[in-house]
Design a protein around this motif. Structure first.
Motif, mmCIF file in Angstrom:
data_model
loop_
_atom_site.group_PDB
_atom_site.id
_atom_site.type_symbol
_atom_site.label_atom_id
_atom_site.label_comp_id
_atom_site.label_asym_id
_atom_site.label_seq_id
_atom_site.Cartn_x
_atom_site.Cartn_y
_atom_site.Cartn_z
ATOM 1 N N ASN A 6 -5.233 11.452 0.431
ATOM 2 C CA ASN A 6 -6.080 12.412 1.128
ATOM 3 C C ASN A 6 -6.003 13.768 0.452
ATOM 4 O O ASN A 6 -4.954 14.190 -0.020
ATOM 5 C CB ASN A 6 -5.625 12.547 2.583
ATOM 6 C CG ASN A 6 -6.323 13.677 3.334
ATOM 7 O OD1 ASN A 6 -5.698 14.613 3.814
ATOM 8 N ND2 ASN A 6 -7.639 13.613 3.438
ATOM 9 N N SER A 7 -7.146 14.462 0.403
ATOM 10 C CA SER A 7 -7.234 15.843 -0.029
ATOM 11 C C SER A 7 -6.689 16.030 -1.441
ATOM 12 O O SER A 7 -7.063 15.305 -2.358
ATOM 13 C CB SER A 7 -6.527 16.742 0.997
ATOM 14 O OG SER A 7 -6.865 18.091 0.812
ATOM 15 N N VAL A 8 -5.762 16.966 -1.643
ATOM 16 C CA VAL A 8 -5.181 17.188 -2.967
ATOM 17 C C VAL A 8 -4.356 15.982 -3.410
ATOM 18 O O VAL A 8 -4.162 15.763 -4.610
ATOM 19 C CB VAL A 8 -4.343 18.481 -2.971
ATOM 20 C CG1 VAL A 8 -3.546 18.644 -4.243
ATOM 21 C CG2 VAL A 8 -5.266 19.697 -2.787
ATOM 22 N N GLY A 9 -3.907 15.177 -2.460
ATOM 23 C CA GLY A 9 -3.248 13.930 -2.821
ATOM 24 C C GLY A 9 -4.135 13.030 -3.664
ATOM 25 O O GLY A 9 -3.635 12.203 -4.439
ATOM 26 N N CYS A 10 -5.454 13.188 -3.541
ATOM 27 C CA CYS A 10 -6.386 12.410 -4.363
ATOM 28 C C CYS A 10 -6.238 12.766 -5.838
ATOM 29 O O CYS A 10 -6.420 11.912 -6.720
ATOM 30 C CB CYS A 10 -7.827 12.641 -3.911
ATOM 31 S SG CYS A 10 -8.179 12.057 -2.239
ATOM 32 N N GLN A 11 -5.928 14.029 -6.132
ATOM 33 C CA GLN A 11 -5.701 14.426 -7.517
ATOM 34 C C GLN A 11 -4.443 13.761 -8.061
ATOM 35 O O GLN A 11 -4.406 13.327 -9.216
ATOM 36 C CB GLN A 11 -5.597 15.950 -7.617
ATOM 37 C CG GLN A 11 -6.903 16.664 -7.301
ATOM 38 C CD GLN A 11 -6.763 18.177 -7.314
ATOM 39 O OE1 GLN A 11 -7.102 18.842 -6.348
ATOM 40 N NE2 GLN A 11 -6.266 18.738 -8.395
ATOM 41 N N MET A 59 0.836 -1.190 0.000
ATOM 42 C CA MET A 59 0.000 0.000 0.000
ATOM 43 C C MET A 59 0.876 1.246 0.000
ATOM 44 O O MET A 59 1.938 1.263 0.634
ATOM 45 C CB MET A 59 -0.915 0.025 1.231
ATOM 46 C CG MET A 59 -1.893 -1.127 1.290
ATOM 47 S SD MET A 59 -3.089 -0.930 2.638
ATOM 48 C CE MET A 59 -4.057 -2.430 2.415
ATOM 49 N N MET A 60 0.451 2.265 -0.735
ATOM 50 C CA MET A 60 1.163 3.536 -0.756
ATOM 51 C C MET A 60 0.190 4.625 -0.321
ATOM 52 O O MET A 60 -0.916 4.727 -0.853
ATOM 53 C CB MET A 60 1.715 3.821 -2.149
ATOM 54 C CG MET A 60 2.556 5.093 -2.222
ATOM 55 S SD MET A 60 3.333 5.349 -3.858
ATOM 56 C CE MET A 60 4.704 4.202 -3.756
ATOM 57 N N LEU A 61 0.607 5.457 0.652
ATOM 58 C CA LEU A 61 -0.243 6.490 1.220
ATOM 59 C C LEU A 61 0.241 7.859 0.743
ATOM 60 O O LEU A 61 1.419 8.183 0.904
ATOM 61 C CB LEU A 61 -0.225 6.413 2.748
ATOM 62 C CG LEU A 61 -0.408 5.006 3.370
ATOM 63 C CD1 LEU A 61 -0.511 5.103 4.885
ATOM 64 C CD2 LEU A 61 -1.612 4.287 2.789
ATOM 65 N N VAL A 62 -0.664 8.645 0.172
ATOM 66 C CA VAL A 62 -0.305 9.891 -0.516
ATOM 67 C C VAL A 62 -0.911 11.082 0.223
ATOM 68 O O VAL A 62 -2.142 11.232 0.284
ATOM 69 C CB VAL A 62 -0.790 9.868 -1.978
ATOM 70 C CG1 VAL A 62 -0.296 11.111 -2.718
ATOM 71 C CG2 VAL A 62 -0.331 8.597 -2.688
ATOM 72 N N HIS A 63 -0.046 11.954 0.753
ATOM 73 C CA HIS A 63 -0.489 13.084 1.569
ATOM 74 C C HIS A 63 -1.027 14.236 0.727
ATOM 75 O O HIS A 63 -0.912 14.253 -0.511
ATOM 76 C CB HIS A 63 0.659 13.576 2.448
ATOM 77 C CG HIS A 63 1.828 14.112 1.672
ATOM 78 N ND1 HIS A 63 1.835 15.355 1.081
ATOM 79 C CD2 HIS A 63 3.051 13.559 1.397
ATOM 80 C CE1 HIS A 63 2.993 15.565 0.476
ATOM 81 N NE2 HIS A 63 3.742 14.489 0.649
ATOM 82 N N GLY A 64 -1.586 15.232 1.402
ATOM 83 C CA GLY A 64 -2.156 16.398 0.749
ATOM 84 C C GLY A 64 -1.159 17.530 0.567
ATOM 85 O O GLY A 64 0.025 17.410 0.888
ATOM 86 N N LEU A 65 -1.648 18.653 0.096
ATOM 87 C CA LEU A 65 -0.841 19.800 -0.311
ATOM 88 C C LEU A 65 -0.009 20.358 0.841
ATOM 89 O O LEU A 65 -0.528 20.654 1.912
ATOM 90 C CB LEU A 65 -1.772 20.881 -0.861
ATOM 91 C CG LEU A 65 -1.154 22.111 -1.530
ATOM 92 C CD1 LEU A 65 -2.123 22.650 -2.578
ATOM 93 C CD2 LEU A 65 -0.852 23.210 -0.526
ATOM 94 N N GLY A 66 1.310 20.492 0.602
ATOM 95 C CA GLY A 66 2.206 21.130 1.562
ATOM 96 C C GLY A 66 2.561 20.298 2.776
ATOM 97 O O GLY A 66 3.362 20.726 3.606
#
Length: 226
Positions: A73-78, A1-8
């Motif tokens: 999560n958040s912008v990480g979804c983009q 699994m790879m977890l992708v954070h949001g902006l900044g």
């Protein structure tokens, strides 16, 4: 699994969820995206959403992970949606937590929604996020925000429509950033999507409700595999 954070931000606010997923036997990768927080020096300027997706793909291939569950999560979804559209062979399942930014919503309104969400988050998240924003830097955050707004207006929905991986779209019931109407639209845009609310959580539902989030992810991925 790879977890992708949001902006900044950095991957640090994914640690509670990562620990719970790892305790169930998953291999979990929690990178900081280039140009953000501890990886700020990895990029001379703020990368756009497509560049971040390609950087994740390079990391994924370098680690020889095979098709993976992408949790964002958040912008990480983009970023995750762009990755799934550009490199579909790398993504087995997609979990989008509080997807932002919603197309057609101005940058000012998105900022107001972010401020309104803060009181609903755990107090421990606020200094963590503030520190990451400071390390990333206000100019980088502003540039990344502009890139993300442009992606939301021009590419986000098109990328979602190209996603073929089974997709779970999750929203904290108190999220002021990702509306219920929007997450249902996201779930409808992908080929195999479903939407789920988590009571008592806000925008960073993976941080405030890691047990509930881990249980949802495990049920979703095992159910789809079965």
């Amino acid at each position: 699994m790879m977890l992708v954070h949001g902006l900044g931000l950095s991957g640090r606010y994914f640690v509670p969820l990562a620990r719970r997923l790892a305790a169930s036997g998953a291999s979990v990768v929690v990178p900081d995206l280039p140009g953000n927080a501890r990886s700020r020096a990895a990029a001379h300027r703020a990368p756009d959403v497509g560049q971040l997706a390609d950087a994740l793909a390079c990391l994924h291939q370098r680690l020889s992970l095979g098709p993976s569950v992408m949790v964002a999560n958040s912008v990480g979804c983009q970023v995750a949606a762009s990755l799934a559209a550009r490199h579909p062979h790398l993504v087995s399942h997609l979990v989008l937590v509080g997807p932002a930014l919603e197309p057609g919503i101005s940058g000012w309104r998105q900022f107001v929604r972010l401020v309104a969400d803060a009181p609903g988050e755990p107090l421990s998240l606020l200094p963590l996020a503030a520190f990451d924003y400071l390390v990333t830097g206000p100019l980088r955050c502003a540039a990344s925000f502009q890139h993300s707004l442009r992606d939301a207006a021009e590419s986000f929905e098109a990328n979602l429509s190209q996603v073929r991986a089974p997709t779970l779209v999750v929203r904290g019931a108190g999220d002021t950033i990702a509306s219920g109407t929007w997450i249902r639209r996201v779930a409808a845009l992908v080929a195999a999507g479903r939407a789920q609310d988590i009571p008592g959580a806000a925008h960073a539902a993976h941080y405030s409700a890691p047990d509930a989030m881990a249980a949802l992810i495990e049920k979703f991925t095992v159910g789809e595999s079965g």
